[in-house]
Write a protein that holds these residues in place. Sequence first.
Motif, PDB file in Angstrom:
ATOM      1  N   PHE A 102     -19.885  -8.011  10.223  1.00  0.00           N
ATOM      2  CA  PHE A 102     -19.187  -9.216   9.787  1.00  0.00           C
ATOM      3  C   PHE A 102     -18.094  -9.550  10.794  1.00  0.00           C
ATOM      4  O   PHE A 102     -17.476  -8.667  11.397  1.00  0.00           O
ATOM      5  CB  PHE A 102     -18.611  -9.053   8.377  1.00  0.00           C
ATOM      6  CG  PHE A 102     -17.752  -7.829   8.177  1.00  0.00           C
ATOM      7  CD1 PHE A 102     -16.382  -7.850   8.435  1.00  0.00           C
ATOM      8  CD2 PHE A 102     -18.321  -6.644   7.720  1.00  0.00           C
ATOM      9  CE1 PHE A 102     -15.599  -6.732   8.247  1.00  0.00           C
ATOM     10  CE2 PHE A 102     -17.541  -5.501   7.529  1.00  0.00           C
ATOM     11  CZ  PHE A 102     -16.172  -5.542   7.792  1.00  0.00           C
ATOM     12  N   THR A 103     -17.851 -10.832  10.985  1.00  0.00           N
ATOM     13  CA  THR A 103     -16.848 -11.293  11.940  1.00  0.00           C
ATOM     14  C   THR A 103     -15.443 -10.960  11.448  1.00  0.00           C
ATOM     15  O   THR A 103     -15.140 -11.116  10.257  1.00  0.00           O
ATOM     16  CB  THR A 103     -16.973 -12.808  12.145  1.00  0.00           C
ATOM     17  OG1 THR A 103     -18.255 -13.091  12.714  1.00  0.00           O
ATOM     18  CG2 THR A 103     -15.902 -13.329  13.081  1.00  0.00           C
ATOM     19  N   ILE A 104     -14.594 -10.512  12.365  1.00  0.00           N
ATOM     20  CA  ILE A 104     -13.191 -10.246  12.037  1.00  0.00           C
ATOM     21  C   ILE A 104     -12.287 -11.076  12.950  1.00  0.00           C
ATOM     22  O   ILE A 104     -12.664 -11.386  14.083  1.00  0.00           O
ATOM     23  CB  ILE A 104     -12.847  -8.742  12.173  1.00  0.00           C
ATOM     24  CG1 ILE A 104     -13.151  -8.233  13.593  1.00  0.00           C
ATOM     25  CG2 ILE A 104     -13.590  -7.922  11.131  1.00  0.00           C
ATOM     26  CD1 ILE A 104     -12.730  -6.811  13.843  1.00  0.00           C
ATOM     27  N   PRO A 105     -11.093 -11.446  12.485  1.00  0.00           N
ATOM     28  CA  PRO A 105     -10.177 -12.239  13.309  1.00  0.00           C
ATOM     29  C   PRO A 105      -9.362 -11.347  14.253  1.00  0.00           C
ATOM     30  O   PRO A 105      -8.410 -10.686  13.836  1.00  0.00           O
ATOM     31  CB  PRO A 105      -9.279 -12.928  12.274  1.00  0.00           C
ATOM     32  CG  PRO A 105      -9.283 -12.000  11.104  1.00  0.00           C
ATOM     33  CD  PRO A 105     -10.605 -11.310  11.093  1.00  0.00           C
ATOM     34  N   GLY A 150      -6.303  -9.581  12.291  1.00  0.00           N
ATOM     35  CA  GLY A 150      -4.970 -10.135  12.111  1.00  0.00           C
ATOM     36  C   GLY A 150      -4.626 -10.480  10.674  1.00  0.00           C
ATOM     37  O   GLY A 150      -3.445 -10.508  10.310  1.00  0.00           O
ATOM     38  N   TYR A 151      -5.636 -10.763   9.876  1.00  0.00           N
ATOM     39  CA  TYR A 151      -5.424 -11.040   8.447  1.00  0.00           C
ATOM     40  C   TYR A 151      -6.734 -10.782   7.737  1.00  0.00           C
ATOM     41  O   TYR A 151      -7.744 -10.452   8.376  1.00  0.00           O
ATOM     42  CB  TYR A 151      -4.935 -12.481   8.225  1.00  0.00           C
ATOM     43  CG  TYR A 151      -5.973 -13.552   8.476  1.00  0.00           C
ATOM     44  CD1 TYR A 151      -6.590 -14.218   7.414  1.00  0.00           C
ATOM     45  CD2 TYR A 151      -6.337 -13.919   9.769  1.00  0.00           C
ATOM     46  CE1 TYR A 151      -7.538 -15.212   7.636  1.00  0.00           C
ATOM     47  CE2 TYR A 151      -7.281 -14.904   9.998  1.00  0.00           C
ATOM     48  CZ  TYR A 151      -7.882 -15.538   8.932  1.00  0.00           C
ATOM     49  OH  TYR A 151      -8.827 -16.519   9.160  1.00  0.00           O
ATOM     50  N   MET A 152      -6.742 -10.890   6.407  1.00  0.00           N
ATOM     51  CA  MET A 152      -7.940 -10.610   5.610  1.00  0.00           C
ATOM     52  C   MET A 152      -8.584 -11.916   5.170  1.00  0.00           C
ATOM     53  O   MET A 152      -8.228 -12.475   4.129  1.00  0.00           O
ATOM     54  CB  MET A 152      -7.573  -9.771   4.387  1.00  0.00           C
ATOM     55  CG  MET A 152      -7.181  -8.345   4.716  1.00  0.00           C
ATOM     56  SD  MET A 152      -8.571  -7.339   5.285  1.00  0.00           S
ATOM     57  CE  MET A 152      -9.525  -7.186   3.795  1.00  0.00           C
ATOM     58  N   PRO A 153      -9.529 -12.436   5.937  1.00  0.00           N
ATOM     59  CA  PRO A 153     -10.191 -13.682   5.541  1.00  0.00           C
ATOM     60  C   PRO A 153     -11.207 -13.434   4.426  1.00  0.00           C
ATOM     61  O   PRO A 153     -11.601 -12.288   4.173  1.00  0.00           O
ATOM     62  CB  PRO A 153     -10.888 -14.122   6.833  1.00  0.00           C
ATOM     63  CG  PRO A 153     -11.138 -12.855   7.570  1.00  0.00           C
ATOM     64  CD  PRO A 153     -10.012 -11.927   7.225  1.00  0.00           C
ATOM     65  N   PRO A 154     -11.650 -14.499   3.761  1.00  0.00           N
ATOM     66  CA  PRO A 154     -12.590 -14.339   2.646  1.00  0.00           C
ATOM     67  C   PRO A 154     -13.876 -13.613   3.019  1.00  0.00           C
ATOM     68  O   PRO A 154     -14.402 -12.835   2.217  1.00  0.00           O
ATOM     69  CB  PRO A 154     -12.875 -15.787   2.216  1.00  0.00           C
ATOM     70  CG  PRO A 154     -11.654 -16.540   2.623  1.00  0.00           C
ATOM     71  CD  PRO A 154     -11.181 -15.894   3.888  1.00  0.00           C
ATOM     72  N   ASN A 155     -14.407 -13.849   4.224  1.00  0.00           N
ATOM     73  CA  ASN A 155     -15.674 -13.204   4.573  1.00  0.00           C
ATOM     74  C   ASN A 155     -15.545 -11.690   4.667  1.00  0.00           C
ATOM     75  O   ASN A 155     -16.472 -10.944   4.341  1.00  0.00           O
ATOM     76  CB  ASN A 155     -16.227 -13.765   5.890  1.00  0.00           C
ATOM     77  CG  ASN A 155     -15.486 -13.249   7.107  1.00  0.00           C
ATOM     78  OD1 ASN A 155     -14.281 -13.480   7.254  1.00  0.00           O
ATOM     79  ND2 ASN A 155     -16.188 -12.546   7.997  1.00  0.00           N
ATOM     80  N   VAL A 156     -14.364 -11.205   5.114  1.00  0.00           N
ATOM     81  CA  VAL A 156     -14.141  -9.756   5.189  1.00  0.00           C
ATOM     82  C   VAL A 156     -14.007  -9.185   3.787  1.00  0.00           C
ATOM     83  O   VAL A 156     -14.605  -8.137   3.466  1.00  0.00           O
ATOM     84  CB  VAL A 156     -12.899  -9.443   6.038  1.00  0.00           C
ATOM     85  CG1 VAL A 156     -12.599  -7.945   6.004  1.00  0.00           C
ATOM     86  CG2 VAL A 156     -13.105  -9.902   7.474  1.00  0.00           C
ATOM     87  N   LYS A 157     -13.247  -9.849   2.929  1.00  0.00           N
ATOM     88  CA  LYS A 157     -13.102  -9.379   1.548  1.00  0.00           C
ATOM     89  C   LYS A 157     -14.458  -9.284   0.855  1.00  0.00           C
ATOM     90  O   LYS A 157     -14.730  -8.315   0.133  1.00  0.00           O
ATOM     91  CB  LYS A 157     -12.187 -10.333   0.769  1.00  0.00           C
ATOM     92  CG  LYS A 157     -10.753 -10.377   1.278  1.00  0.00           C
ATOM     93  CD  LYS A 157      -9.947 -11.449   0.544  1.00  0.00           C
ATOM     94  CE  LYS A 157      -8.545 -11.574   1.109  1.00  0.00           C
ATOM     95  NZ  LYS A 157      -7.768 -12.655   0.457  1.00  0.00           N
ATOM     96  N   GLN A 158     -15.290 -10.274   1.094  1.00  0.00           N
ATOM     97  CA  GLN A 158     -16.612 -10.276   0.471  1.00  0.00           C
ATOM     98  C   GLN A 158     -17.486  -9.160   1.034  1.00  0.00           C
ATOM     99  O   GLN A 158     -18.203  -8.480   0.291  1.00  0.00           O
ATOM    100  CB  GLN A 158     -17.289 -11.630   0.700  1.00  0.00           C
ATOM    101  CG  GLN A 158     -18.674 -11.736   0.074  1.00  0.00           C
ATOM    102  CD  GLN A 158     -19.288 -13.116   0.290  1.00  0.00           C
ATOM    103  OE1 GLN A 158     -18.679 -13.989   0.894  1.00  0.00           O
ATOM    104  NE2 GLN A 158     -20.501 -13.307  -0.199  1.00  0.00           N
TER     105      GLN A 158
END
Length: 322
Positions: free
Chosen positions: A179-182, A207-215
Motif C-alpha cells: 500500500f502507498t505511504i506518504p 508523514g501521517y496516517m492517511p485513510p488507505n493506510v488505516k484500511q
Amino acid sequence: MMRMTVLASGSKGNSTLVASSRTRVLVDAGLSCRELMRRMAIAGEDPSALDAILITHEHLDHVAGLAVLARKLRIPVFFTEQTHRAWVRMLTPKTTMTYAKWLDHLQQEKEAKAAQATVQESGRSAEDLCEIPAVSLEDVQAEEDAPPAVKADPSALPAVEYFLAGTNFCIGDIDITPFTIPHDAADPCGFVFAAEGIRMAIATDLGYMPPNVKQAIAGSDVLLLESNHDLEMLRDGPYPWSVKQRVLSRVGHLSNHATAEFLSRDYDGGAAYIVLGHLSESNNAPELARISAEQAVGDRMRLLGNRILLAEQAQPLESIQL
C-alpha cells in the motif's frame, strides 16, 4: 505459524524478516551484508533460507546492504518500478565536467577537425599507404573475440521483480498487499503479509496516517508501526531547521503524538502485538514512545490485551510468533 523478526529499526538502518512455515522474506536491507547476516544468526534465522528481499523505498537506511546481500544469497529483489529506477540512479556514478575541461574538450575537437581537413586536402601518396603496418586476419579475429573491459555494476542483482502498490502478489505461500505511504521517496510502500490465517503489517516512514493506510493495516495480528520522534525533543534538538521541517512534514515521519492519536481513534484493537519502530536516537526516547502508545491503548478497555514492544536500532527484537 508466522513470525516477524525486526533485525534493526531506526535512522541508521532498517530490516525485518517475515516468515511462514515455508517462506522467508526480508523486508529492506538497510545494514551492511555482514551485519545483516550477523543479526540473522543472533535471531536464529538462516540467511540461506531466504526466498526474496522486498524493498519499501530507496532511502539508504533501507537499502545499504541490498545489492551485496542479494548477490551473495542469489535471491530476487522485489521493488516497484519507480523505486528500482531511483535506487539504480542513486548507485550510478555521476560525472560532471568543469568549465575548463569543457573548453579543453572543444579545443581538442577543433584541432581534430582541422587535422582531418588537412589530410583530405593533401591526399595520401602510395608511399604513405605502404608505411601503414599490415594487420593480419588473426589480429582482427583476436580483437573481436577479446572480452570487453566492463566495470562491475553496483546495481546488478540476481533477479528483479516488480509489483504495484494496491495489487496483491505472492512470494511462496505468503500473500502480500503493498500500500502507498506518504513519504519523500519515489514510490514508497508499506506491506501486509498474510499466511496460515495470520496477518502482519509494516507501516513505517510515513508523514501521517492517511485513510488507505488505516484500511490496509486493519485486522492485523502483528503491527510494526512508526513512532519516530517526540515533538518537543525534535523542535529543541540538534537537527538543522530544514531537516526538522522535513521530519515534521506530511511526507516525513510519524511522531509519538500522531501514533498515539491513531491508536486511540482509528486502531481496531485486533493486534496481539504492536511494535513501535523507527525511533529516532536524537529526537525520541524509548520510554516516551512506549508510554504514549500505552496510554492511547489503555484508554480503551477492550484493547488491554495488546502488547506493545519497542524495535531497536542496535540489536534484533526477539521473534514474534503466532
